[in-house]
Design an enzyme around this catalytic site. Structure first.
Site, PDB file in Angstrom:
ATOM      1  N   ARG A  18      38.077  46.898  33.742  1.00 17.46           N
ATOM      2  CA  ARG A  18      38.869  46.364  32.639  1.00 17.46           C
ATOM      3  C   ARG A  18      38.215  46.730  31.310  1.00 17.46           C
ATOM      4  O   ARG A  18      37.001  46.590  31.139  1.00 17.46           O
ATOM      5  CB  ARG A  18      39.015  44.842  32.762  1.00 17.46           C
ATOM      6  CG  ARG A  18      39.820  44.448  33.999  1.00 17.46           C
ATOM      7  CD  ARG A  18      40.085  42.979  34.099  1.00 17.46           C
ATOM      8  NE  ARG A  18      40.767  42.679  35.362  1.00 17.46           N
ATOM      9  CZ  ARG A  18      41.031  41.463  35.806  1.00 17.46           C
ATOM     10  NH1 ARG A  18      40.666  40.411  35.097  1.00 17.46           N
ATOM     11  NH2 ARG A  18      41.640  41.276  36.961  1.00 17.46           N
ATOM     12  N   ARG A  39      32.089  38.460  31.237  1.00 16.98           N
ATOM     13  CA  ARG A  39      33.197  39.333  30.867  1.00 16.98           C
ATOM     14  C   ARG A  39      32.666  40.766  30.787  1.00 16.98           C
ATOM     15  O   ARG A  39      32.025  41.143  29.813  1.00 16.98           O
ATOM     16  CB  ARG A  39      33.795  38.897  29.529  1.00 16.98           C
ATOM     17  CG  ARG A  39      35.167  39.494  29.222  1.00 16.98           C
ATOM     18  CD  ARG A  39      35.625  39.094  27.822  1.00 16.98           C
ATOM     19  NE  ARG A  39      35.838  37.664  27.698  1.00 16.98           N
ATOM     20  CZ  ARG A  39      37.000  37.055  27.948  1.00 16.98           C
ATOM     21  NH1 ARG A  39      38.046  37.761  28.339  1.00 16.98           N
ATOM     22  NH2 ARG A  39      37.120  35.741  27.794  1.00 16.98           N
ATOM     23  N   GLU A  47      36.797  30.018  34.451  1.00 20.67           N
ATOM     24  CA  GLU A  47      37.661  30.515  35.519  1.00 20.67           C
ATOM     25  C   GLU A  47      36.906  31.416  36.499  1.00 20.67           C
ATOM     26  O   GLU A  47      36.189  32.333  36.098  1.00 20.67           O
ATOM     27  CB  GLU A  47      38.825  31.321  34.921  1.00 20.67           C
ATOM     28  CG  GLU A  47      39.760  31.913  35.978  1.00 20.67           C
ATOM     29  CD  GLU A  47      40.684  32.974  35.425  1.00 20.67           C
ATOM     30  OE1 GLU A  47      41.097  33.850  36.194  1.00 20.67           O
ATOM     31  OE2 GLU A  47      40.984  32.932  34.215  1.00 20.67           O
ATOM     32  N   SER A  68      42.148  32.905  40.368  1.00 19.20           N
ATOM     33  CA  SER A  68      43.526  32.546  40.039  1.00 19.20           C
ATOM     34  C   SER A  68      44.413  32.998  41.182  1.00 19.20           C
ATOM     35  O   SER A  68      44.083  33.957  41.888  1.00 19.20           O
ATOM     36  CB  SER A  68      43.980  33.191  38.725  1.00 19.20           C
ATOM     37  OG  SER A  68      44.023  34.591  38.847  1.00 19.20           O
ATOM     38  N   ARG A 107      31.888  37.469  39.014  1.00 18.71           N
ATOM     39  CA  ARG A 107      31.663  36.352  38.089  1.00 18.71           C
ATOM     40  C   ARG A 107      31.162  35.101  38.809  1.00 18.71           C
ATOM     41  O   ARG A 107      30.523  34.236  38.193  1.00 18.71           O
ATOM     42  CB  ARG A 107      32.945  36.036  37.316  1.00 18.71           C
ATOM     43  CG  ARG A 107      32.742  34.988  36.236  1.00 18.71           C
ATOM     44  CD  ARG A 107      34.013  34.581  35.550  1.00 18.71           C
ATOM     45  NE  ARG A 107      34.450  35.561  34.570  1.00 18.71           N
ATOM     46  CZ  ARG A 107      35.418  35.334  33.687  1.00 18.71           C
ATOM     47  NH1 ARG A 107      36.051  34.168  33.674  1.00 18.71           N
ATOM     48  NH2 ARG A 107      35.778  36.260  32.828  1.00 18.71           N
TER      49      ARG A 107
END
Length: 418
Positions: A257, A272, A344, A347, A384
């Protein structure tokens, strides 16, 4: 792509969905107009083509002035057909663009609002901030698990090396995720991480998330940000038969990403980053089974968090914070002691028929007719998670306790300073 028949029958439903997302309703009106223009262009073209085909038979039977008039009409009609065909092409492009501008219809149960308007569904485990708490970067660097300095030297900001027990800890976590996936009926997959534009477009990642995607212009290929993309495209253009039971896959892949627009956010450590590994669940099912499957996938994510003994909460994400493909999304957020808040980790999204419609994935319903399948996705483990594992298991002597579920994979109970 949304269901056009549903849009034509009840455009107010889609306007309400846009409002719930905090998005403009003008996109709905633009699609309705583009749909009308395209259908009108097609009707006109088909009418002219029918006349063109009929002229040949009329000319064969005619004579004299009548025949000459028909021949003259043939010439003018050819130009009209050409112009009508060009209009069909132009309206088709406008129709496609307008269709891709509208995200999935939001589920009734999803909260309205933006990023901060989520609803907390549950909290599990005790949260605390230990005395002299250290963050994951300090812990990982001291124990030789993580090297962000050499990652930056080699590849730039937001890259890192996992070293020694750090690499083993990630492999242990991902192996545990795959083991659980297999035990619960998922087929393990190691998919490609480079995909064609139609795969990325089909899953909805070339809309509002286009800036997040790495594109290899020379090859016209994209690096995936999640194995959801190649798993969704696996059955593109296929019919899955009766689909009496959901088809479930668990993909292990590296993910990439660009993190565009996140400059200055979470620059410390590995919260991140540009590259990470992940085990992703992906499901094809009948639309009527999707809601129950969504709850089931959330349960699998919670099971992983509980195995790793992490305090967490589950939130129902607000409509304005949903991706374009999702109708509803649950996030699991783990407690991060150094920040004194939840972050987070997973998800899971119910994408209803949105992606399958774009990718042309069908099944046969009870009447034997072709129908569009539903798709869902959800994270079982990702890099993460190391942040929460290290911080929640830190000990005063500088060591880190290994969660019991990971010890058979890692081969030790404690990661100690060397």
């Amino acid at each position: 792509m949304i269901d056009l028949r549903a849009l034509r029958e009840n455009p107010d439903l889609f306007r309400a969905s846009q409002q719930k997302r905090g998005a403009s309703t003008e996109a709905v009106d633009a699609l309705l107009s583009a749909d009308s223009d395209h259908r009108s262009a097609l009707q006109s073209f088909e009418s002219l083509r029918a006349e063109q085909k009929g002229l040949g038979k009329q000319i064969a039977k005619a004579s004299g002035d009548e025949k000459q008039a028909l021949l003259d009409r043939t010439k003018t009609l050819a130009e009209e057909v050409k112009a009508a065909e060009a209009r069909v092409t132009a309206t088709a492009a406008a129709f496609e663009a307008a269709g891709h501008a509208i995200p999935n219809l939001v589920a009734d149960e999803a909260p309205a609002g933006g990023e901060d308007d989520f609803v907390v569904l549950k909290e599990v485990g005790e949260t605390a901030v230990p005395e002299n708490v250290r963050d994951h970067l300090e812990i990982g660097t001291a124990l030789g698990l993580l090297d962000t300095e050499r990652g930056a030297k080699t590849s730039g900001a937001r890259f890192y090396y996992l070293t020694g027990d750090g690499a083993m800890l990630q492999l242990a976590m991902l192996n545990l995720a795959i083991q659980q996936a297999v035990e619960t009926g998922f087929t393990p997959m190691i998919p490609p991480v480079l995909v064609r534009p139609e795969a990325m477009e089909g899953t909805g990642y070339l809309g509002e998330h286009a800036d997040e995607v790495y594109y290899l212009e020379r090859d016209e290929m994209y690096l995936v940000g999640t194995s959801e993309v190649p798993l969704a495209a696996y059955h593109s253009g296929e019919n899955l038969g009766e689909l009496s039971q959901p088809v479930r896959y668990a993909g292990w892949s590296s993910c990439f990403r660009r993190e565009a627009g996140s400059y200055g956010k979470d620059t410390r450590g590995i919260i991140r980053v540009h590259q990470f590994d992940k085990v992703e669940m992906f499901v094809f099912c009948r639309p009527e089974d999707a809601e129950a499957e969504h709850e089931r996938m959330l349960g699998f994510e919670e099971r992983m968090l509980q195995k790793l003994e992490l305090p967490y909460r589950v939130i129902d994400t607000a409509a304005g914070d949903l991706g374009s493909s999702a109708a509803r999304k649950f996030d699991c957020e783990a407690w991060v002691p150094s920040q004194g808040r939840y972050r987070e980790l997973t998800s899971t999204s119910n994408c209803t028929t949105f992606q399958a419609r774009r990718l042309n994935v069908k099944y046969r319903d009870e009447s034997g007719r072709n129908a569009v399948a539903a798709t869902l996705n959800g994270t079982l483990a990702t890099t993460r998670w190391l942040v929460a594992i290290l911080e929640n298991n830190q000990r005063p002597d500088g060591s880190v306790a290994v969660p019991a579920a990971l010890r058979p994979f890692l081969g030790k109970d404690v990661i100690e300073p060397k």
